[in-house]
Design a protein around this motif. Structure first.
Motif, PDB file in Angstrom:
ATOM      1  N   ILE A   1      40.824  87.791  47.223  1.00 41.97           N
ATOM      2  CA  ILE A   1      40.495  87.999  45.986  1.00 41.97           C
ATOM      3  C   ILE A   1      41.208  86.880  45.005  1.00 41.97           C
ATOM      4  CG2 ILE A   1      41.048  89.670  43.969  1.00 41.97           C
ATOM      5  CD1 ILE A   1      38.835  90.524  46.301  1.00 41.97           C
ATOM      6  N   ILE A   2      40.511  86.281  44.160  1.00 42.15           N
ATOM      7  CA  ILE A   2      41.029  85.173  43.241  1.00 42.15           C
ATOM      8  C   ILE A   2      41.574  85.800  41.950  1.00 42.15           C
ATOM      9  CG2 ILE A   2      40.290  83.342  41.735  1.00 42.15           C
ATOM     10  CD1 ILE A   2      37.626  82.966  43.394  1.00 42.15           C
ATOM     11  N   GLU A   3      42.974  85.633  42.016  1.00 42.19           N
ATOM     12  CA  GLU A   3      43.939  86.228  40.981  1.00 42.19           C
ATOM     13  C   GLU A   3      44.001  85.302  39.756  1.00 42.19           C
ATOM     14  OE1 GLU A   3      48.009  88.692  41.191  1.00 42.19           O
ATOM     15  OE2 GLU A   3      48.191  86.453  41.723  1.00 42.19           O
ATOM     16  N   SER A   4      44.066  84.062  39.913  1.00 44.85           N
ATOM     17  CA  SER A   4      44.094  83.076  38.737  1.00 44.85           C
ATOM     18  C   SER A   4      43.567  81.796  39.058  1.00 44.85           C
ATOM     19  CB  SER A   4      45.728  82.843  38.454  1.00 44.85           C
ATOM     20  OG  SER A   4      46.289  82.353  39.307  1.00 44.85           O
TER      21      SER A   4
ATOM     22  N   PHE B   1      35.261  84.042  37.824  1.00 39.70           N
ATOM     23  CA  PHE B   1      35.602  83.850  39.277  1.00 39.70           C
ATOM     24  C   PHE B   1      36.918  84.788  39.265  1.00 39.70           C
ATOM     25  CE2 PHE B   1      33.037  79.990  38.875  1.00 39.70           C
ATOM     26  CZ  PHE B   1      32.689  79.922  39.873  1.00 39.70           C
ATOM     27  N   ILE B   2      37.605  85.161  38.402  1.00 34.70           N
ATOM     28  CA  ILE B   2      38.570  85.946  38.328  1.00 34.70           C
ATOM     29  C   ILE B   2      38.373  87.341  38.860  1.00 34.70           C
ATOM     30  CG2 ILE B   2      40.628  86.781  37.134  1.00 34.70           C
ATOM     31  CD1 ILE B   2      40.788  83.829  37.242  1.00 34.70           C
ATOM     32  N   GLY B   3      39.027  87.859  39.771  1.00 36.24           N
ATOM     33  CA  GLY B   3      39.139  89.094  40.470  1.00 36.24           C
ATOM     34  C   GLY B   3      37.919  89.142  41.500  1.00 36.24           C
ATOM     35  N   LYS B   4      37.168  88.112  41.766  1.00 36.58           N
ATOM     36  CA  LYS B   4      36.149  87.889  42.766  1.00 36.58           C
ATOM     37  C   LYS B   4      36.634  87.646  44.164  1.00 36.58           C
ATOM     38  CE  LYS B   4      33.424  89.138  39.409  1.00 36.58           C
ATOM     39  NZ  LYS B   4      32.725  88.060  38.650  1.00 36.58           N
TER      40      LYS B   4
END
Length: 416
Positions: free
Chosen positions: A57-60, A105-108
């Protein structure tokens, strides 16, 4: 329709055996592909998800600036990081990156990168921004996510994108000048060859989107034969017109001169978005025509390949939106027996070109290079090197930068 053309594929089939003779094997141009076949090739998965059993999961995602360099850094919720390096355009394109690209993209899940490339195109009508200003920011995010995934899997990018099939990238060194007389350009090309050990060169002809005018009177006509006379029969010579010739007859005349010296290819002879005139030149000449540097549309690339507008597909890995989209172009081109030889926009881009070359079968015998090793080579462990006219491909995980934290030390976040 003519029936012979220099075959780049024959020269690029092996991992290290690249001929430097200027007479590659000829091949028939009648290998066709339907839209259905091209679609099937382009839609096969590119990214290997098998090494990743759990979501990433992409956080930042942040844009950073350090001196004149811009970087994108991506972090996962598990603390993994990946970075990418700009090609020099984020000083003007950063609002598009920050406002239109990063939020998608964030959260993905980073494993869904291929689908996310489509979603970011659709998001908030981003497709209306089609072109370099949109796809360069997307490429930077893609490169950083691939670096992240490679570090998690402990694999270089090539292993995630089809498997490493070569560990070196033979190159030609490119001059970007038109402010030189033929004699001055020869001296400059000699200095590039001496500095890099290149076994091929590329120089500019015409005047660059100049409506048939030369950069200076008689420059092109004198420079072309002078390069072969200077560098000898075994040197690989390429020429780039940068859309100089609106009149295909002018382009054909210059192409005949390049055929006379057995040049490897003739790049972008006509306005890049005029497929009709470019195809007239392609059909009239035996020297391969290269096209695609300015392309941003998948469907136009597909049409270019299907209709054999040119002989070599030439996406720029930044301008076209990254490695995954460019590999899709290569898969389509392979169906028509066409090589895909990426354009290099400079800076750090040669590193991404090396990873592309490491895993794509049909790249052609020579890739573009612009002296990046002296600036970036020591970022890698082992350092990137030039060996016998070829660049070594980074071996480390992801893009291969040995110590990203050290590279980013002192960098500032760019918010708007």
């Amino acid at each position: 329709m003519k029936t012979s053309r220099r075959s780049f594929l024959a020269a690029s089939a092996g991992t290290a055996a690249f001929s430097i003779l200027p007479s590659p094997t000829v091949f028939a141009r009648d290998k066709s592909a339907t839209d259905e076949e091209l679609n099937r090739a382009a839609t096969r998965p590119v990214l290997d998800r098998n090494p990743f059993k759990e979501p990433v999961i992409i956080e930042s995602i942040e844009l950073l600036r350090k001196g004149k360099e811009h970087f994108v850094r991506v972090r996962s919720k598990d603390g993994a990081e990946g970075i990418s390096v700009d090609d020099g355009r984020m000083n003007i394109l950063h609002p598009i990156l920050n406002r239109q690209v990063i939020p998608v993209f964030i959260g993905k899940d980073a494993r869904d990168l291929e689908e996310l490339l489509w979603e970011v195109y659709r998001h908030d009508s981003n497709y209306k921004l089609q072109g370099l200003p949109f796809w360069v920011p997307v490429a930077l995010v893609e490169f950083a996510i691939l670096d992240l995934l490679g570090r998690i899997a402990n694999k270089p990018l090539g292993e995630l994108l089809g498997g490493v099939i070569r560990k070196t990238m033979p190159f030609y060194v490119a001059s970007g000048r038109r402010d030189t007389t033929p004699e001055q350009e020869i001296d400059y090309l000699k200095s590039l060859v001496e500095e890099t050990g290149a076994k091929g060169i590329k120089y500019r002809v015409g005047g660059r989107m100049s409506r048939n005018a030369d950069a200076m009177p008689g420059r092109t006509d004198k420079l072309i034969p002078l390069t072969r006379k200077t560098f000898g029969d075994k040197f690989a010579i390429h020429a780039d017109a940068n859309s100089s010739y609106d009149d295909p007859k002018q382009a054909i005349r210059v192409g005949r001169m390049l055929e006379d010296i057995k040049a490897e290819f003739f790049e972008e002879p006509c306005p890049f978005d005029n497929f009709d005139t470019t195809r007239q030149v392609t059909d009239a000449l035996k020297i391969p025509i290269a096209l695609g540097e300015q392309e941003s549309s998948h469907w136009r690339f597909q049409a270019q390949i299907r209709d054999r507008v040119a002989d070599i597909a030439q996406p720029d890995l930044y301008y076209y939106g990254g490695l995954i989209r460019s590999i899709r172009v290569a898969r389509m081109a392979e169906l028509r027996d066409m090589p895909t030889t990426p354009h290099l926009s400079g800076g750090f881009g040669f590193v991404y070109s090396a990873h592309f070359a490491s895993c794509v079968p049909n790249i052609g015998p020579w890739q573009e290079y612009k002296q990046g090793v002296k600036t970036y080579g020591q970022w890698f462990n082992p350092p990137m090197r030039i060996v016998d006219g070829a660049l070594t491909v980074p071996e480390g995980p992801g893009v291969g930068i040995a110590d990203p934290k050290e590279i980013l030390k002192g960098a500032d976040v760019v918010k708007e």
